[in-house]
Design an enzyme around this catalytic site. Structure first.
Site, PDB file in Angstrom:
ATOM      1  N   ASN A   8      32.807  31.750  30.702  1.00 33.48           N
ATOM      2  CA  ASN A   8      33.858  31.295  31.613  1.00 33.48           C
ATOM      3  C   ASN A   8      33.505  29.872  32.026  1.00 33.48           C
ATOM      4  OD1 ASN A   8      35.657  30.813  33.657  1.00 33.48           O
ATOM      5  ND2 ASN A   8      35.210  32.693  34.799  1.00 33.48           N
ATOM      6  N   LYS A  15      29.894  30.084  33.555  1.00 39.77           N
ATOM      7  CA  LYS A  15      29.335  31.415  33.829  1.00 39.77           C
ATOM      8  C   LYS A  15      29.287  32.149  32.503  1.00 39.77           C
ATOM      9  CE  LYS A  15      31.487  31.959  38.313  1.00 39.77           C
ATOM     10  NZ  LYS A  15      32.755  32.406  38.840  1.00 39.77           N
ATOM     11  N   ARG A  89      37.183  32.978  28.620  1.00 42.50           N
ATOM     12  CA  ARG A  89      38.270  33.057  29.593  1.00 42.50           C
ATOM     13  C   ARG A  89      39.051  31.747  29.548  1.00 42.50           C
ATOM     14  NH1 ARG A  89      38.338  32.439  36.031  1.00 42.50           N
ATOM     15  NH2 ARG A  89      40.481  33.090  36.312  1.00 42.50           N
ATOM     16  N   HIS A 178      45.211  35.589  37.063  1.00 44.34           N
ATOM     17  CA  HIS A 178      44.329  36.738  37.323  1.00 44.34           C
ATOM     18  C   HIS A 178      44.756  37.954  36.499  1.00 44.34           C
ATOM     19  CE1 HIS A 178      43.462  35.206  41.710  1.00 44.34           C
ATOM     20  NE2 HIS A 178      42.563  34.724  40.869  1.00 44.34           N
ATOM     21  N   LEU A 205      42.105  40.167  45.936  1.00 45.41           N
ATOM     22  CA  LEU A 205      41.805  39.290  47.080  1.00 45.41           C
ATOM     23  C   LEU A 205      40.393  38.738  46.914  1.00 45.41           C
ATOM     24  CD1 LEU A 205      43.140  41.640  49.948  1.00 45.41           C
ATOM     25  CD2 LEU A 205      44.432  39.953  48.604  1.00 45.41           C
ATOM     26  N   GLY A 206      40.289  37.560  46.343  1.00 52.23           N
ATOM     27  CA  GLY A 206      38.991  36.901  46.190  1.00 52.23           C
ATOM     28  C   GLY A 206      39.080  35.546  46.846  1.00 52.23           C
ATOM     29  N   ASN A 207      38.421  34.556  46.257  1.00 53.05           N
ATOM     30  CA  ASN A 207      38.641  33.212  46.769  1.00 53.05           C
ATOM     31  C   ASN A 207      40.075  32.804  46.447  1.00 53.05           C
ATOM     32  OD1 ASN A 207      37.776  31.109  48.242  1.00 53.05           O
ATOM     33  ND2 ASN A 207      36.765  30.066  46.546  1.00 53.05           N
ATOM     34  N   ARG A 237      43.833  27.669  49.418  1.00 53.91           N
ATOM     35  CA  ARG A 237      45.206  27.352  48.989  1.00 53.91           C
ATOM     36  C   ARG A 237      46.235  27.954  49.936  1.00 53.91           C
ATOM     37  NH1 ARG A 237      44.311  29.752  43.082  1.00 53.91           N
ATOM     38  NH2 ARG A 237      42.089  29.395  43.259  1.00 53.91           N
ATOM     39  N   ASP A 278      35.410  31.226  53.508  1.00 54.26           N
ATOM     40  CA  ASP A 278      34.744  32.498  53.237  1.00 54.26           C
ATOM     41  C   ASP A 278      35.204  33.542  54.256  1.00 54.26           C
ATOM     42  OD1 ASP A 278      32.869  34.665  53.085  1.00 54.26           O
ATOM     43  OD2 ASP A 278      31.535  33.329  51.979  1.00 54.26           O
ATOM     44  N   GLY A 326      36.412  40.024  45.682  1.00 50.03           N
ATOM     45  CA  GLY A 326      35.439  39.881  46.772  1.00 50.03           C
ATOM     46  C   GLY A 326      35.893  40.413  48.122  1.00 50.03           C
ATOM     47  N   VAL A 327      37.058  39.987  48.582  1.00 50.09           N
ATOM     48  CA  VAL A 327      37.562  40.438  49.882  1.00 50.09           C
ATOM     49  C   VAL A 327      38.091  41.869  49.766  1.00 50.09           C
ATOM     50  CG1 VAL A 327      39.212  40.001  51.732  1.00 50.09           C
ATOM     51  CG2 VAL A 327      38.171  38.065  50.508  1.00 50.09           C
ATOM     52  N   GLY A 328      38.888  42.125  48.752  1.00 52.34           N
ATOM     53  CA  GLY A 328      39.518  43.440  48.595  1.00 52.34           C
ATOM     54  C   GLY A 328      38.505  44.567  48.450  1.00 52.34           C
ATOM     55  N   GLU A 380      36.363  41.557  35.032  1.00 52.91           N
ATOM     56  CA  GLU A 380      37.056  40.731  34.045  1.00 52.91           C
ATOM     57  C   GLU A 380      36.200  40.533  32.793  1.00 52.91           C
ATOM     58  OE1 GLU A 380      37.835  38.202  37.541  1.00 52.91           O
ATOM     59  OE2 GLU A 380      39.555  37.492  36.400  1.00 52.91           O
TER      60      GLU A 380
END
Ligand code: AMP
Length: 402
Positions: A8, A15, A89, A178, A205-207, A237, A278, A326-328, A380
């Site tokens: 990626n 990554k 990716r 996504h 729900l990530g960054n 965003r 964050d 991350g958030v989800g 992913e």
């Protein structure tokens, strides 16, 4: 069996992950970041051991070469790892790369030609592909695009109501992003619930944040559009905003188009409202009485609720809601506040299950909730690895039979 190297390549980072697509076993992961800066950072993990280095890395070529050295120095040896392909990716596949695709010169040229639609991402993706093809000339390289899952969105969902000729000339449509994550989570949700006819909402729900409506495995709506700026409130965003804000800022504040682009993409969302992108920091501050953080959280979850309602209406019903990224996956507070007041849609969250200190795939609604709420960790890399192996195998077929 064979392994796949997933790459990626971002604007200043690479990554990578070496994994077995069949079992999902991860053999190594790594990251090269701050490429081109005086102090680049490298991290390589294998067999539970992580090495971290602060070496200068001039460009993506040097970065990927260094990563391959790390495999040699710290394992596993790539020559013994049975690598059957390299999965890349790619963010924007446009109208032409609509499924996992073997990369040749023409495909690479297409990815580069799509750069105006994804100026932050596609050039970096293309650089990573070019370098990896040089380093692994004998392996099949496969492009897996973020937009692919949403390529066949129904026309009313993919079409912006602007002049048709202008839209056609400039390839303006709602592409969605996504997609690899939404597809993976939709697939896992169907398996977990033992149903292939689900009316499902996936909340990534990530960054970056996006939501999709998926009926029987096929997406019918998604919140990101021409670019990953549309839709939910994100780390930095805006998500949805009246486009006239752009004219207003240009005319009244005298901002140039690049300054406005930067403002909406990098200095807005949670960061613009609270000073922090964050979610851990935003929720901590909101809990200690910081009014800006509290409002940021409220704007974020209000937008999610609005989309859940809209997508239930789009699908004419709702069987399940799946949280990921991350958030989800980690914030019980965000999940709870996002679904507050949605009992009329059949959503009955179990507060104990939601707050339980758990990880992995799980159900967090009450047993008799008409709509099931799930947490499904996204993967992913695994999805890219599986698609890469499939393409790699299918391209080998002619040789095997000849
Ligand atoms: P991702 O883009 O999927 O890697 O998600 C990254 C984001 O997840 C970070 O910016 C954090 O805001 C968020 N995050 C990670 N862990 C937690 C957590 N325990 N609580 C709330 N947010 C989290």
């Amino acid at each position: 069996m064979g392994t796949v190297l997933v790459v990626n390549s971002g604007s200043s980072s690479i990554k990578y992950e070496l994994l077995d697509p069949a079992s999902g076993q991860v053999h190594a992961t790594g990251l090269v970041e701050r490429i081109g800066e005086p102090a680049s950072h490298l991290r390589h993990t294998h067999d539970g051991k992580t090495v971290e280095l602060d070496d200068p890395v001039a460009d993506h070529g040097a970065g990927l070469r260094r990563a391959i050295d790390l495999f040699g120095e710290h394992g596993p040896a790539l020559s013994d790892a049975g690598v059957v392909g390299v999965g890349h990716r790619v963010v924007q596949g446009g109208e032409r790369i609509v499924e996992a695709t073997l990369i040749d010169d023409a495909v690479l040229a297409t990815i580069e030609a799509l750069s105006p639609l994804a100026p932050l991402h596609n050039p970096a993706n293309a650089t990573g592909i070019r370098v990896a093809r040089e380093l692994f000339p004998d392996l099949p390289h496969v492009a897996v695009c973020d937009t692919a899952f949403f390529h066949d969105l129904p026309m009313p969902a993919r079409t912006y109501a602007i002049d048709r000729e202008v839209a056609a000339e400039h390839q303006i449509r709602r592409y969605g992003f996504h997609g690899t994550s939404h597809a993976y989570v939709a697939d896992r949700s169907a398996v977990l619930l033992g149903r292939d006819d689900l009316k499902l909402i996936v909340l990534h729900l990530g960054n970056g944040c996006s939501v999709s409506a998926v009926v029987a495995g096929r997406p019918v709506e998604t919140s990101m559009g021409l670019t990953p700026l549309e839709g939910l409130v994100m780390g930095t965003r805006t998500g949805d905003i009246d486009p006239a804000v752009v004219f207003h800022l240009a005319r009244e504040a005298g901002l140039g188009i690049d300054e406005i682009d930067n403002l909406l993409n990098r200095r807005s969302g949670l960061k613009g409202l609270s000073g922090h992108n964050d979610m851990r920091e935003v929720t901590r501050l909101a809990g200690s009485g910081d009014e800006n953080a509290r409002l940021a959280l409220d704007v974020y979850t209000h937008r999610i609720r609005k989309y859940v309602g809209a997508y239930a209406a789009t699908m004419g019903g709702l069987d399940a809601v799946a949280f990921t990224a991350g958030v989800g996956e980690n914030s019980a507070l965000v999940r709870e506040e996002s679904l507050t007041g949605l009992g009329f849609l059949g959503i009955d969250l179990d507060p104990v299950a939601n707050r339980a200190d758990a990880s992995g795939e799980r159900i967090i609604s009450r047993a008799d909730s008409p709509a099931t709420v799930l947490v499904v960790p996204t993967n992913e890399e695994l999805s890219i690895a599986r698609q890469t192996r499939r393409v790699a195998e299918s391209t080998r077929q002619p040789n095997l039979s000849s």
